[in-house]
Scaffold this motif. Structure first.
Motif, PDB file in Angstrom:
ATOM      1  N   ALA A 115       0.849  -1.197   0.000  1.00  0.00           N
ATOM      2  CA  ALA A 115       0.000   0.000   0.000  1.00  0.00           C
ATOM      3  C   ALA A 115       0.879   1.240   0.000  1.00  0.00           C
ATOM      4  O   ALA A 115       1.821   1.343   0.776  1.00  0.00           O
ATOM      5  N   GLY A 116       0.578   2.150  -0.920  1.00  0.00           N
ATOM      6  CA  GLY A 116       1.356   3.369  -1.053  1.00  0.00           C
ATOM      7  C   GLY A 116       2.531   3.234  -2.006  1.00  0.00           C
ATOM      8  O   GLY A 116       3.102   4.229  -2.427  1.00  0.00           O
ATOM      9  N   LYS A 117       2.869   2.008  -2.378  1.00  0.00           N
ATOM     10  CA  LYS A 117       3.977   1.763  -3.310  1.00  0.00           C
ATOM     11  C   LYS A 117       3.478   1.467  -4.712  1.00  0.00           C
ATOM     12  O   LYS A 117       4.211   1.607  -5.675  1.00  0.00           O
ATOM     13  N   ARG A 118       2.229   1.012  -4.791  1.00  0.00           N
ATOM     14  CA  ARG A 118       1.572   0.703  -6.063  1.00  0.00           C
ATOM     15  C   ARG A 118       0.160   1.265  -5.981  1.00  0.00           C
ATOM     16  O   ARG A 118      -0.398   1.376  -4.894  1.00  0.00           O
ATOM     17  N   PRO A 119      -0.454   1.547  -7.115  1.00  0.00           N
ATOM     18  CA  PRO A 119      -1.844   2.020  -7.088  1.00  0.00           C
ATOM     19  C   PRO A 119      -2.772   0.979  -6.461  1.00  0.00           C
ATOM     20  O   PRO A 119      -2.595  -0.229  -6.660  1.00  0.00           O
ATOM     21  N   VAL A 120      -3.748   1.442  -5.706  1.00  0.00           N
ATOM     22  CA  VAL A 120      -4.692   0.549  -5.034  1.00  0.00           C
ATOM     23  C   VAL A 120      -5.386  -0.356  -6.041  1.00  0.00           C
ATOM     24  O   VAL A 120      -5.529  -1.570  -5.796  1.00  0.00           O
ATOM     25  N   ASP A 121      -5.799   0.186  -7.166  1.00  0.00           N
ATOM     26  CA  ASP A 121      -6.479  -0.638  -8.178  1.00  0.00           C
ATOM     27  C   ASP A 121      -5.599  -1.806  -8.621  1.00  0.00           C
ATOM     28  O   ASP A 121      -6.089  -2.914  -8.843  1.00  0.00           O
ATOM     29  N   GLU A 122      -4.313  -1.564  -8.749  1.00  0.00           N
ATOM     30  CA  GLU A 122      -3.374  -2.612  -9.150  1.00  0.00           C
ATOM     31  C   GLU A 122      -3.227  -3.670  -8.047  1.00  0.00           C
ATOM     32  O   GLU A 122      -3.175  -4.870  -8.331  1.00  0.00           O
ATOM     33  N   LEU A 123      -3.175  -3.216  -6.810  1.00  0.00           N
ATOM     34  CA  LEU A 123      -3.034  -4.153  -5.687  1.00  0.00           C
ATOM     35  C   LEU A 123      -4.237  -5.084  -5.573  1.00  0.00           C
ATOM     36  O   LEU A 123      -4.114  -6.190  -5.051  1.00  0.00           O
ATOM     37  N   ILE A 124      -5.356  -4.649  -6.065  1.00  0.00           N
ATOM     38  CA  ILE A 124      -6.572  -5.480  -6.060  1.00  0.00           C
ATOM     39  C   ILE A 124      -6.675  -6.303  -7.339  1.00  0.00           C
ATOM     40  O   ILE A 124      -7.002  -7.489  -7.303  1.00  0.00           O
ATOM     41  N   ALA A 125      -6.359  -5.688  -8.477  1.00  0.00           N
ATOM     42  CA  ALA A 125      -6.535  -6.352  -9.774  1.00  0.00           C
ATOM     43  C   ALA A 125      -5.519  -7.460 -10.037  1.00  0.00           C
ATOM     44  O   ALA A 125      -5.870  -8.495 -10.609  1.00  0.00           O
ATOM     45  N   LEU A 126      -4.268  -7.263  -9.649  1.00  0.00           N
ATOM     46  CA  LEU A 126      -3.253  -8.279  -9.951  1.00  0.00           C
ATOM     47  C   LEU A 126      -3.572  -9.622  -9.296  1.00  0.00           C
ATOM     48  O   LEU A 126      -3.564 -10.649  -9.984  1.00  0.00           O
ATOM     49  N   PRO A 127      -3.890  -9.679  -8.006  1.00  0.00           N
ATOM     50  CA  PRO A 127      -4.263 -10.977  -7.423  1.00  0.00           C
ATOM     51  C   PRO A 127      -5.579 -11.529  -7.972  1.00  0.00           C
ATOM     52  O   PRO A 127      -5.765 -12.748  -8.035  1.00  0.00           O
TER      53      PRO A 127
END
Length: 143
Positions: free
Chosen positions: A109-121
């Motif tokens: 969190a804070g290192k990558r966009p939130v949308d990416e942190l949810i979409a990649l997994p």
């Protein structure tokens, strides 16, 4: 063994066996994070046995047990520290890969966009949308 690359440098997997470690090393992973508490698994898969097998191959082995439904900020900090300290790609495992995905997303969190942190997994069936408010809060706090 079912390695699921969330990013080029971080992958998750359901439970691995000591016999999987040579293939994990051959695939380029240098750090293995065990997110599975010993109480969930038989002795031949517990942290001490897995550490011995991993370290015999020159892999870095990190124990960060995440208890289902009881994830702590210490788990998040430990995962982030292990990822940051790794000199190459990281493979984290638990029962299904879900906890390893969650603790990764929170640690990033804070290192990558939130949308990416949810979409990649989500590409692997790990649904983290319910964590959006927590990821956003961590991103805002700089944790």
């Amino acid at each position: 063994m079912d390695i699921r690359a969330i990013t080029p440098d971080y992958a998750v997997s359901p439970q691995i066996e000591p016999s999987d470690l040579p293939a994990i090393k051959a695939a380029g992973y240098v750090t293995v994070i065990d997110n599975r508490p010993d109480g969930e698994i038989p002795s031949h898969l517990q942290a001490d046995a897995m550490r011995a097998a991993a370290e015999a191959l020159g892999l870095v082995f990190v124990v960060n047990p995440v208890i289902g439904g009881m994830l702590t900020m210490d788990n998040v900090a430990a995962q982030g520290a292990a990822i940051a300290a790794s000199r190459g790609p990281v493979l984290a495992y638990c029962a299904s890969g879900n906890r390893s995905s969650i603790v990764w997303a929170l640690s990033q969190a804070g290192k990558r966009p939130v949308d990416e942190l949810i979409a990649l997994p989500a590409r692997f069936g790990y649904q983290l949308e319910h964590l959006r408010p927590q990821i956003e809060a961590l991103a805002r706090s700089g944790s």
